[in-house]
Design a protein around this motif. Structure first.
Motif, PDB file in Angstrom:
ATOM      1  N   GLU A 182       0.827  -1.212   0.000  1.00  0.00           N
ATOM      2  CA  GLU A 182       0.000   0.000   0.000  1.00  0.00           C
ATOM      3  C   GLU A 182       0.857   1.255   0.000  1.00  0.00           C
ATOM      4  OE1 GLU A 182      -2.911  -0.082   3.082  1.00  0.00           O
ATOM      5  OE2 GLU A 182      -4.005  -1.775   2.197  1.00  0.00           O
ATOM      6  N   ALA A 183       1.959   1.241   0.746  1.00  0.00           N
ATOM      7  CA  ALA A 183       2.874   2.378   0.725  1.00  0.00           C
ATOM      8  C   ALA A 183       3.510   2.526  -0.654  1.00  0.00           C
ATOM      9  CB  ALA A 183       3.946   2.203   1.796  1.00  0.00           C
ATOM     10  N   TYR A 184       3.815   1.421  -1.273  1.00  0.00           N
ATOM     11  CA  TYR A 184       4.386   1.408  -2.627  1.00  0.00           C
ATOM     12  C   TYR A 184       3.430   2.076  -3.614  1.00  0.00           C
ATOM     13  CZ  TYR A 184       6.184  -0.866  -6.945  1.00  0.00           C
ATOM     14  OH  TYR A 184       6.667  -1.140  -8.200  1.00  0.00           O
ATOM     15  N   VAL A 185       2.162   1.702  -3.574  1.00  0.00           N
ATOM     16  CA  VAL A 185       1.156   2.285  -4.457  1.00  0.00           C
ATOM     17  C   VAL A 185       1.025   3.784  -4.204  1.00  0.00           C
ATOM     18  CG1 VAL A 185      -1.322   2.347  -4.969  1.00  0.00           C
ATOM     19  CG2 VAL A 185      -0.136   0.150  -4.792  1.00  0.00           C
ATOM     20  N   GLU A 186       0.989   4.175  -2.947  1.00  0.00           N
ATOM     21  CA  GLU A 186       0.874   5.601  -2.615  1.00  0.00           C
ATOM     22  C   GLU A 186       2.073   6.380  -3.156  1.00  0.00           C
ATOM     23  OE1 GLU A 186       0.621   8.581   1.285  1.00  0.00           O
ATOM     24  OE2 GLU A 186       0.422   6.400   1.554  1.00  0.00           O
ATOM     25  N   GLY A 187       3.255   5.793  -3.017  1.00  0.00           N
ATOM     26  CA  GLY A 187       4.447   6.451  -3.526  1.00  0.00           C
ATOM     27  C   GLY A 187       4.410   6.614  -5.035  1.00  0.00           C
ATOM     28  N   LEU A 188       4.032   5.557  -5.756  1.00  0.00           N
ATOM     29  CA  LEU A 188       3.951   5.641  -7.216  1.00  0.00           C
ATOM     30  C   LEU A 188       2.953   6.711  -7.656  1.00  0.00           C
ATOM     31  CD1 LEU A 188       3.964   1.867  -8.243  1.00  0.00           C
ATOM     32  CD2 LEU A 188       5.871   3.481  -8.388  1.00  0.00           C
ATOM     33  N   ASN A 189       1.828   6.799  -6.981  1.00  0.00           N
ATOM     34  CA  ASN A 189       0.787   7.737  -7.385  1.00  0.00           C
ATOM     35  C   ASN A 189       1.144   9.182  -7.064  1.00  0.00           C
ATOM     36  OD1 ASN A 189      -0.788   5.750  -8.500  1.00  0.00           O
ATOM     37  ND2 ASN A 189      -2.073   5.479  -6.693  1.00  0.00           N
ATOM     38  N   ALA A 190       2.157   9.387  -6.242  1.00  0.00           N
ATOM     39  CA  ALA A 190       2.597  10.753  -5.939  1.00  0.00           C
ATOM     40  C   ALA A 190       3.294  11.402  -7.128  1.00  0.00           C
ATOM     41  CB  ALA A 190       3.517  10.762  -4.720  1.00  0.00           C
ATOM     42  N   ILE A 191       3.494  10.643  -8.211  1.00  0.00           N
ATOM     43  CA  ILE A 191       4.091  11.213  -9.421  1.00  0.00           C
ATOM     44  C   ILE A 191       3.121  12.151 -10.125  1.00  0.00           C
ATOM     45  CG2 ILE A 191       3.344   9.506 -11.141  1.00  0.00           C
ATOM     46  CD1 ILE A 191       6.297   9.476 -12.127  1.00  0.00           C
ATOM     47  N   ALA A 192       1.895  12.235  -9.635  1.00  0.00           N
ATOM     48  CA  ALA A 192       0.855  13.030 -10.296  1.00  0.00           C
ATOM     49  C   ALA A 192       1.258  14.485 -10.491  1.00  0.00           C
ATOM     50  CB  ALA A 192      -0.445  12.950  -9.496  1.00  0.00           C
ATOM     51  N   HIS A 229       9.278   7.111   6.231  1.00  0.00           N
ATOM     52  CA  HIS A 229       9.537   8.064   7.321  1.00  0.00           C
ATOM     53  C   HIS A 229       8.498   7.813   8.395  1.00  0.00           C
ATOM     54  CE1 HIS A 229       9.276  11.979   9.474  1.00  0.00           C
ATOM     55  NE2 HIS A 229      10.599  11.895   9.362  1.00  0.00           N
ATOM     56  N   SER A 230       8.951   7.369   9.542  1.00  0.00           N
ATOM     57  CA  SER A 230       8.037   7.021  10.639  1.00  0.00           C
ATOM     58  C   SER A 230       6.961   6.056  10.164  1.00  0.00           C
ATOM     59  CB  SER A 230       7.406   8.276  11.240  1.00  0.00           C
ATOM     60  OG  SER A 230       8.403   9.156  11.721  1.00  0.00           O
ATOM     61  N   GLY A 231       7.361   5.135   9.294  1.00  0.00           N
ATOM     62  CA  GLY A 231       6.448   4.103   8.821  1.00  0.00           C
ATOM     63  C   GLY A 231       5.605   4.493   7.633  1.00  0.00           C
ATOM     64  N   GLU A 232       5.653   5.760   7.208  1.00  0.00           N
ATOM     65  CA  GLU A 232       4.864   6.227   6.068  1.00  0.00           C
ATOM     66  C   GLU A 232       5.774   6.424   4.864  1.00  0.00           C
ATOM     67  OE1 GLU A 232       1.566   6.577   6.173  1.00  0.00           O
ATOM     68  OE2 GLU A 232       1.520   5.960   8.285  1.00  0.00           O
ATOM     69  N   VAL A 233       5.220   6.275   3.656  1.00  0.00           N
ATOM     70  CA  VAL A 233       6.026   6.403   2.457  1.00  0.00           C
ATOM     71  C   VAL A 233       6.531   7.836   2.293  1.00  0.00           C
ATOM     72  CG1 VAL A 233       3.998   6.817   0.979  1.00  0.00           C
ATOM     73  CG2 VAL A 233       6.137   5.968  -0.019  1.00  0.00           C
ATOM     74  N   ALA A 234       7.814   7.953   1.960  1.00  0.00           N
ATOM     75  CA  ALA A 234       8.417   9.249   1.679  1.00  0.00           C
ATOM     76  C   ALA A 234       8.951   9.325   0.257  1.00  0.00           C
ATOM     77  CB  ALA A 234       9.546   9.533   2.670  1.00  0.00           C
TER      78      ALA A 234
END
Length: 321
Positions: A182-192, A229-234
């Protein structure tokens, strides 16, 4: 005998037709970049048979034949993702010896027969001041962005900076571990919010389900470096091995989330990635020519610019005009 335009089912195509497509494609590539090493036929076949890195389906073709020989083609890729359901990625190529005879125009007008109602088409392989640019302009396409192709000879990977306090690097090869997907998906989608000009292509439509489908259908190695970072995707960066030439790899997405930018973390994760690439000798990447920051990061890692190319866009309804 004149030129005939007809559909070609690549999955069932004879080897002579596959070779014909390859000869047209490599003639075009050699014209755009004469000094560039040509990819083998296997690399083209793998590209045409598989989904691309943005989730678009295998290519669909119409071809131009003269005396049975393929002298040009149009390919179209469409996406299963709802976010890109309006868009087709299209390429039209004609042998240099057969241009200025209306073949490219006939192929372009046949493209709607390959589509499922897509209203916009984009082509991402147009060289500046090349015949493709003039062809596109003459048929109503407009330039929407420019990309820079870069190459890194991977001899001694650069040193990796110390990971800042509060951050953690996680790496894997192949499928994402369940606890990080889920963190991986969130990180990829931050390319928006990355600069890609005026394209209507949605780069940020990944889901856990689409990632798992891509992983299940993968035909080559994929490496991921995830920054937490503190368990969340950076941040995240992804590299995929070339299935036809395993010593080559393609640097795909690199994203640092907005709250973590300006700290050198993009350079950190990309340099760490270069230490993960077992058996890779050359890494290629493409970066928006507007993305000065990422171009600087790549130069710092040792990437060299090879060439630039453009993306152009038109409405499907205008193809028949």
């Amino acid at each position: 005998m004149g030129v005939v335009i007809e559909a070609l089912d690549f999955a069932c195509a004879a080897q002579t037709d596959r070779r014909g497509l390859y000869e047209v494609a490599t003639a075009w590539a050699a014209e755009d970049a004469p000094d560039r090493e040509q990819a083998p036929v296997e690399a083209y076949v793998a590209m045409w048979e598989s989904r691309n890195d943005l989730g678009f389906e295998p290519a669909r073709f119409v071809v131009a034949r003269e005396s049975g020989k393929v002298v040009g083609y149009a390919q179209a890729e469409i996406s299963e993702a709802e976010a890109n359901a309006h868009l087709a990625l299209v390429t039209v190529v004609v042998l240099p010896s057969h241009r200025r005879r209306g073949i490219g125009t006939a192929l372009l007008r046949a493209v709607p027969s390959l589509l499922n109602g897509q209203t916009v088409i984009e082509s991402w392989s147009v060289g500046p001041d090349e015949p493709g640019e003039h062809f596109a302009a003459a048929h109503g396409f407009r330039v929407i962005t420019s990309m820079t192709r870069q190459r890194l000879l991977l001899t001694d990977p650069p040193p990796v900076a110390e990971v800042p306090s509060g951050y953690e690097l996680v790496t894997w090869q192949g499928a994402a571990p369940e606890e990080f997907v889920e963190a991986y998906v969130e990180g990829l989608n931050a390319i928006a919010d990355a600069p890609f000009g005026e394209t209507v292509l949605d780069h940020a439509h990944n889901t856990v389900e689409s990632i798992r489908k891509d992983e299940a259908e993968a035909t080559s190695d994929r490496w991921v470096v995830l920054l937490l970072h503190s368990g969340e995707v950076a941040g995240v960066t992804v590299v995929e091995r070339n299935s036809a030439k395993p010593e080559y790899a393609e640097q795909l997405q690199t994203v640092v989330l907005p709250a973590h930018r300006g700290k050198g973390l993009g350079l950190l994760i990309k340099s760490r990635m270069l230490h993960e690439l077992d058996g890779v000798e050359i890494v290629f990447t493409r970066t928006s020519s507007e993305n000065a920051h990422m171009l600087r990061v790549n130069h710092a890692l040792g990437y060299e610019d090879q060439y630039t190319y453009m993306a152009v866009q038109a409405k499907t309804a205008d193809l028949q005009a």
